[in-house]
Design an enzyme around this catalytic site. Sequence first.
Site, PDB file in Angstrom:
ATOM      1  N   ASN A   1       0.786  -1.136   0.079  1.00  0.00           N
ATOM      2  CA  ASN A   1       0.125   0.153   0.081  1.00  0.00           C
ATOM      3  C   ASN A   1       1.479   1.181  -0.176  1.00  0.00           C
ATOM      4  OD1 ASN A   1       0.494   0.605   2.628  1.00  0.00           O
ATOM      5  ND2 ASN A   1      -0.314  -1.082   3.149  1.00  0.00           N
TER       6      ASN A   1
ATOM      7  N   ASP B   1      -4.695  -6.227   5.234  1.00  0.00           N
ATOM      8  CA  ASP B   1      -6.297  -6.908   6.264  1.00  0.00           C
ATOM      9  C   ASP B   1      -5.771  -8.202   5.431  1.00  0.00           C
ATOM     10  OD1 ASP B   1      -6.430  -5.537   7.979  1.00  0.00           O
ATOM     11  OD2 ASP B   1      -8.201  -3.790   5.865  1.00  0.00           O
TER      12      ASP B   1
ATOM     13  N   LYS C   1       8.049 -17.213 -10.032  1.00  0.00           N
ATOM     14  CA  LYS C   1       6.978 -16.519 -11.079  1.00  0.00           C
ATOM     15  C   LYS C   1       6.132 -17.018 -12.103  1.00  0.00           C
ATOM     16  CE  LYS C   1       8.245 -12.579 -14.222  1.00  0.00           C
ATOM     17  NZ  LYS C   1       8.975 -11.434 -15.310  1.00  0.00           N
TER      18      LYS C   1
ATOM     19  N   PRO D   1      -3.247 -11.507  10.525  1.00  0.00           N
ATOM     20  CA  PRO D   1      -3.769 -11.361  12.162  1.00  0.00           C
ATOM     21  C   PRO D   1      -3.857 -10.280  12.602  1.00  0.00           C
ATOM     22  CG  PRO D   1      -1.820 -11.968  11.592  1.00  0.00           C
ATOM     23  CD  PRO D   1      -2.423 -12.540  10.671  1.00  0.00           C
ATOM     24  N   ASP D   2      -4.959  -9.477  13.111  1.00  0.00           N
ATOM     25  CA  ASP D   2      -4.859  -8.267  13.471  1.00  0.00           C
ATOM     26  C   ASP D   2      -3.753  -8.144  14.605  1.00  0.00           C
ATOM     27  OD1 ASP D   2      -5.572  -5.705  15.153  1.00  0.00           O
ATOM     28  OD2 ASP D   2      -7.271  -5.339  13.423  1.00  0.00           O
ATOM     29  N   ILE D   3      -2.577  -7.257  14.892  1.00  0.00           N
ATOM     30  CA  ILE D   3      -1.254  -7.014  15.746  1.00  0.00           C
ATOM     31  C   ILE D   3      -2.168  -5.950  16.788  1.00  0.00           C
ATOM     32  CG2 ILE D   3       0.765  -6.892  15.779  1.00  0.00           C
ATOM     33  CD1 ILE D   3       1.121  -6.575  12.641  1.00  0.00           C
TER      34      ILE D   3
ATOM     35  N   PHE E   1      -4.217   3.469  15.528  1.00  0.00           N
ATOM     36  CA  PHE E   1      -3.807   3.984  13.940  1.00  0.00           C
ATOM     37  C   PHE E   1      -5.244   4.218  13.086  1.00  0.00           C
ATOM     38  CE2 PHE E   1      -0.997   7.736  13.687  1.00  0.00           C
ATOM     39  CZ  PHE E   1      -0.515   8.007  14.906  1.00  0.00           C
TER      40      PHE E   1
ATOM     41  N   LYS F   1     -13.218   2.460  15.102  1.00  0.00           N
ATOM     42  CA  LYS F   1     -12.473   1.834  15.462  1.00  0.00           C
ATOM     43  C   LYS F   1     -12.015   1.097  16.642  1.00  0.00           C
ATOM     44  CE  LYS F   1     -10.788   1.211  11.820  1.00  0.00           C
ATOM     45  NZ  LYS F   1     -10.144   1.159  10.223  1.00  0.00           N
TER      46      LYS F   1
ATOM     47  N   LYS G   1     -10.757  -2.274  18.419  1.00  0.00           N
ATOM     48  CA  LYS G   1      -9.970  -2.979  19.217  1.00  0.00           C
ATOM     49  C   LYS G   1      -9.288  -3.315  20.747  1.00  0.00           C
ATOM     50  CE  LYS G   1      -8.354  -2.145  14.422  1.00  0.00           C
ATOM     51  NZ  LYS G   1      -7.130  -2.968  13.348  1.00  0.00           N
TER      52      LYS G   1
HETATM   53  O1  C5P Z   1      -8.459  -1.666  11.119  1.00  0.00           O
HETATM   54  P1  C5P Z   1      -7.615  -1.200  10.552  1.00  0.00           P
HETATM   55  O2  C5P Z   1      -6.634  -1.316   9.597  1.00  0.00           O
HETATM   56  O3  C5P Z   1      -8.596   0.763   9.446  1.00  0.00           O
HETATM   57  O4  C5P Z   1      -6.643  -0.938  11.590  1.00  0.00           O
HETATM   58  C1  C5P Z   1      -5.581  -0.095  11.702  1.00  0.00           C
HETATM   59  C2  C5P Z   1      -4.994  -0.497  12.964  1.00  0.00           C
HETATM   60  O5  C5P Z   1      -5.037  -1.557  13.100  1.00  0.00           O
HETATM   61  C3  C5P Z   1      -3.321   0.735  13.200  1.00  0.00           C
HETATM   62  O6  C5P Z   1      -2.842   0.584  14.052  1.00  0.00           O
HETATM   63  C4  C5P Z   1      -2.534  -0.239  12.425  1.00  0.00           C
HETATM   64  O7  C5P Z   1      -1.367  -0.795  12.717  1.00  0.00           O
HETATM   65  C5  C5P Z   1      -3.895  -1.979  13.147  1.00  0.00           C
HETATM   66  N1  C5P Z   1      -3.825  -3.180  12.640  1.00  0.00           N
HETATM   67  C6  C5P Z   1      -2.859  -4.282  12.878  1.00  0.00           C
HETATM   68  N2  C5P Z   1      -2.414  -5.165  11.936  1.00  0.00           N
HETATM   69  C7  C5P Z   1      -4.069  -5.911  11.152  1.00  0.00           C
HETATM   70  C8  C5P Z   1      -4.511  -4.384  10.289  1.00  0.00           C
HETATM   71  C9  C5P Z   1      -3.893  -3.558  11.132  1.00  0.00           C
HETATM   72  O8  C5P Z   1      -2.223  -3.988  13.803  1.00  0.00           O
HETATM   73  N3  C5P Z   1      -4.025  -6.998  10.438  1.00  0.00           N
END
Ligand code: C5P
Length: 408
Positions: free
Chosen positions: A213, A282, A292, A310-312, A331, A345, A349
Amino acid sequence: MTRDLNGKNIVLGLTGGVACYKAAELCRALVKAGAQVQVVMTESATHFIGAVTMQALSGHTVYTDQWDPRIANNMAHIDLTRRADAVLVAPCSADFIRKLAHGACDDLLSTLCVARPRHVPLLVAPAMNVEMWENPATQRNVATLREDGISLLGPAAGDQACGETGLGRMLEPEDLLEELVASFQPKVLAGKRVLITAGPTYEPIDPVRGITNLSSGKMGYAVARAAREAGADVLLVSGPTTLPTPHGVRRIDVQSAREMYDAVMAAVPGQHIFVGVAAVADWRVANPSDQKVKKQEGGAPPELRFEQNPDILATVAATTGISGWPYCVGFAAESENLIDYGAAKREKKGVPLLVGNIGHHTFGQDENSIVLFDDSGHTVLPRAPKLALARQLVSEIAKRLEQRSLLT
Ligand code: C5P
């Protein structure tokens, strides 16, 4: 270049050492950052670089002699520091460290350091051969300087002008500038450990292609620098960027979201604060190719399947538990409805503080505007350089930590 030293009067002292050539760059950088620079050189320093060069770069008369009659009252050792905000000796030789440790007053620079008002900080950037630095006498003197509240900037390790290798290199001018700027920032995170993610992630499709991105990492790096300036011990887990690591910050490079997750989870125990600034993908490609993917003339494009990363941030926030650490800050980059989406959000979170911004207004830019969401609502921080916003954010985080410790 931000004018972080606007209005500051800096006395730049040079002592004898090959690193005097770097002091010319440093002087230029200080002036560009907005400082008024008064150069003072020891007699030894003049063997390495001319006073003419330093005068041209600083725009002020250079003093080398304590008997210089150009100062009206002939008291250069007093007058030169009375308006100073800091004295920086760079390079600082082993002999000058000895003089400082013993309060010697046998030339203009040493006398000026001893005679400076107590509120004027003294910072020194050692520069010498590795054996000279490691010599027990030098180390004893260095310990005395620390006890006396004199800040030691470096030295760094590496190749030396003498052909030897090791500790003793003077820090680079840009690092010294960062250190000096940092010395003026309030130490609101002193003793705190801060873990920060920054930049984009890169999700491979095959060995040469991937999905990423537009995040440049600038905001996350600014937060890392601001936290370090505030006295924190900072670890930055960074996706691919071209940015230099802020001075004094440790950095772990990762590519994919899963690598970032692993690096963060390994580092999170013991952290006081976690700030997730990274634009984490995501989804990752569930079926990346080992080789390739070849284009077939007239053939169908490859089918990519995705699976969720995974959502860190949410995972770290869920580990906070009863200890209350780490304090988590997220963020959110949105493209519309920032106020509604940001508040939602933060809840989703499970973080006490969330920073909202408009993605396409911030990615790659040097400036940004942000909105802080917490349990009492939201606050807008208007458009400003990212470092300025990062400093405000750090101060907001520190305020909230302070409030929390008062409540517990
Ligand atoms: O859900 P979204 O991507 O908008 O959330 C943004 C926040 O979540 C940011 O702080 C980003 O660093 C964190 N994030 C994360 N792991 C993910 C997706 C987002 O830590 N897989």
